[in-house]
Design a protein around this motif. Sequence first.
Motif, short mmCIF file in Angstrom:
data_model
loop_
_atom_site.label_atom_id
_atom_site.label_comp_id
_atom_site.label_asym_id
_atom_site.label_seq_id
_atom_site.Cartn_x
_atom_site.Cartn_y
_atom_site.Cartn_z
N ILE A 103 72.88 -10.69 44.66
CA ILE A 103 73.52 -10.66 43.32
C ILE A 103 72.83 -10.09 42.08
N TRP A 104 71.37 -9.73 42.39
CA TRP A 104 70.67 -9.21 41.24
C TRP A 104 70.46 -7.61 41.51
N THR A 105 70.41 -7.21 40.29
CA THR A 105 69.80 -5.86 40.40
C THR A 105 68.21 -5.67 40.86
N GLU A 106 67.54 -4.70 41.35
CA GLU A 106 66.13 -4.60 41.40
C GLU A 106 65.45 -5.16 40.06
N SER A 107 65.71 -4.61 38.97
CA SER A 107 65.02 -5.13 38.00
C SER A 107 65.29 -6.57 37.46
N GLN A 108 66.35 -7.07 37.79
CA GLN A 108 66.55 -8.49 37.76
C GLN A 108 65.62 -9.34 38.52
N ARG A 109 65.93 -8.90 39.92
CA ARG A 109 65.10 -9.56 40.98
C ARG A 109 63.49 -9.46 40.47
N GLN A 110 63.09 -8.60 40.04
CA GLN A 110 61.53 -8.45 39.86
C GLN A 110 61.11 -9.55 38.73
N PHE A 111 62.11 -9.40 37.72
CA PHE A 111 61.89 -10.28 36.62
C PHE A 111 61.84 -11.65 37.28
N LEU A 112 62.79 -12.16 37.90
CA LEU A 112 62.86 -13.39 38.52
C LEU A 112 61.60 -13.57 39.26
N ALA A 113 61.26 -12.85 40.25
CA ALA A 113 60.02 -12.93 40.94
C ALA A 113 58.65 -13.23 40.24
N GLU A 114 58.78 -12.32 39.02
CA GLU A 114 57.67 -12.45 38.18
C GLU A 114 57.41 -13.80 37.38
N LYS A 115 58.56 -14.25 36.76
CA LYS A 115 58.65 -15.25 36.21
C LYS A 115 58.47 -16.76 37.25
N LEU A 116 58.71 -16.78 38.33
CA LEU A 116 58.36 -17.78 39.31
C LEU A 116 57.10 -17.73 39.48
#
Length: 80
Positions: free
Chosen positions: A44-57
Amino acid sequence: MSQTRPRMTNLFEQLGLDSSEASIQKFIETHQLDADTTIVQANIWTESQRQFLAEKLSSDGEWATIVDQLNESLHEDSVK
């Protein structure tokens, strides 16, 4: 460093999504994930959204708590 106190609305804003309470609820209801799909793996995420979520986690900071809350909400149906 950002002084924004992490909240679900702030997370949705950072993801470029509608951050109104109704839109957040609708997003969660319509994007439920199965138990085997992590929030970062979800399609459901774009690549930039996915990277943001992974970074925050991985930061294990205040944002990680909010991402965890979203993750739990997106998996509600898989644990019922």
